[in-house]
Design a protein around this motif. Structure first.
Motif, PDB file in Angstrom:
ATOM      1  N   LYS A 154      -5.587   5.154   0.408  1.00 42.44           N
ATOM      2  CA  LYS A 154      -4.652   5.851   1.310  1.00 42.44           C
ATOM      3  C   LYS A 154      -4.235   4.932   2.453  1.00 42.44           C
ATOM      4  O   LYS A 154      -3.067   4.904   2.854  1.00 42.44           O
ATOM      5  N   GLN A 155      -5.193   4.188   3.000  1.00 39.35           N
ATOM      6  CA  GLN A 155      -4.870   3.224   4.060  1.00 39.35           C
ATOM      7  C   GLN A 155      -3.931   2.142   3.513  1.00 39.35           C
ATOM      8  O   GLN A 155      -2.983   1.731   4.191  1.00 39.35           O
ATOM      9  N   ALA A 156      -4.201   1.706   2.286  1.00 39.62           N
ATOM     10  CA  ALA A 156      -3.351   0.686   1.660  1.00 39.62           C
ATOM     11  C   ALA A 156      -1.945   1.221   1.420  1.00 39.62           C
ATOM     12  O   ALA A 156      -0.957   0.511   1.641  1.00 39.62           O
ATOM     13  N   GLU A 157      -1.870   2.455   0.994  1.00 37.06           N
ATOM     14  CA  GLU A 157      -0.561   3.086   0.789  1.00 37.06           C
ATOM     15  C   GLU A 157       0.219   3.127   2.108  1.00 37.06           C
ATOM     16  O   GLU A 157       1.406   2.778   2.157  1.00 37.06           O
ATOM     17  N   ALA A 158      -0.437   3.540   3.192  1.00 41.88           N
ATOM     18  CA  ALA A 158       0.224   3.619   4.500  1.00 41.88           C
ATOM     19  C   ALA A 158       0.682   2.240   4.973  1.00 41.88           C
ATOM     20  O   ALA A 158       1.808   2.090   5.470  1.00 41.88           O
ATOM     21  N   ALA A 159      -0.177   1.247   4.809  1.00 38.80           N
ATOM     22  CA  ALA A 159       0.190  -0.116   5.220  1.00 38.80           C
ATOM     23  C   ALA A 159       1.363  -0.629   4.390  1.00 38.80           C
ATOM     24  O   ALA A 159       2.247  -1.320   4.906  1.00 38.80           O
ATOM     25  N   THR A 160       1.381  -0.275   3.116  1.00 38.01           N
ATOM     26  CA  THR A 160       2.474  -0.699   2.241  1.00 38.01           C
ATOM     27  C   THR A 160       3.774   0.000   2.627  1.00 38.01           C
ATOM     28  O   THR A 160       4.828  -0.647   2.706  1.00 38.01           O
ATOM     29  N   LYS A 161       3.699   1.297   2.895  1.00 37.04           N
ATOM     30  CA  LYS A 161       4.902   2.035   3.307  1.00 37.04           C
ATOM     31  C   LYS A 161       5.512   1.440   4.571  1.00 37.04           C
ATOM     32  O   LYS A 161       6.727   1.377   4.705  1.00 37.04           O
ATOM     33  N   SER A 162       4.645   1.001   5.496  1.00 38.74           N
ATOM     34  CA  SER A 162       5.158   0.419   6.742  1.00 38.74           C
ATOM     35  C   SER A 162       5.439  -1.080   6.604  1.00 38.74           C
ATOM     36  O   SER A 162       5.885  -1.713   7.555  1.00 38.74           O
TER      37      SER A 162
END
Length: 169
Positions: free
Chosen positions: A124-132
């Motif tokens: 989930k943290q990786a997804e958020a970092a990728t989205k940003s």
């Protein structure tokens, strides 16, 4: 006479097609995968075929390389590449949930589900970092994901499978 030759030729073509058709149908059907003999094989195949390649999409997406060619950063170059990484992290969350099902977690203790949940949380943290598109954060989260995976491997894999070349027992 000519009509009977055509009829015989057509009948021969139809007969040949009838004989070959079942073979074509079988070729279109996916071959069944070999059923793992035990739960350790089931988990091993799932990790090898699903979890590892999915995590590698993230790990390979952002890199800092320093070699004889100089220093450079590797990162997704377009919207499609960013989306691929984001989708991989969503998929990793789903895979982590699968690892927590009884089929995969039975007999492994609470620690197993804790590791699987940790993978989901980091994904989930990786997804958020990728989205940003925060490559610095992605690199940091990639290290965290590696640590979670390595900790689980140390707890659940035989020593010979977790030992790196040249590492002492």
């Amino acid at each position: 006479m000519r009509r009977s030759a055509i009829t015989i030729a057509m009948a021969g073509t139809i007969a040949a097609a009838a004989l070959l058709l079942p073979g074509c149908k079988q070729a279109d059907q996916p071959k069944p995968e070999a059923k793992p003999e035990n739960d350790k094989e089931l988990v091993h195949h799932f990790m090898e075929d699903q979890v590892q390649p999915t995590a590698m999409v993230f790990w390979n997406s952002v890199q800092f390389i320093s070699d004889e060619k100089g220093s450079r950063q590797v990162k997704p170059q377009n919207d499609a590449e960013w989306k691929r990484v984001e989708d991989a992290m969503l998929h990793l969350q789903d895979l982590s949930a699968t690892l927590q099902t009884p089929e995969y977690s039975a007999g492994r203790g609470e620690e197993w589900n804790g590791f699987a949940q940790a993978v989901s949380d980091v994904a989930k943290q990786a997804e958020a970092a990728t989205k940003s598109r925060d490559t610095k954060r992605m690199f940091e989260v990639g290290g965290t994901l590696d640590n979670v995976c390595e900790s689980c491997h140390k707890a659940y894999l035989p020593k010979s499978e977790t030992q790196r070349p040249g590492e002492k027992s």
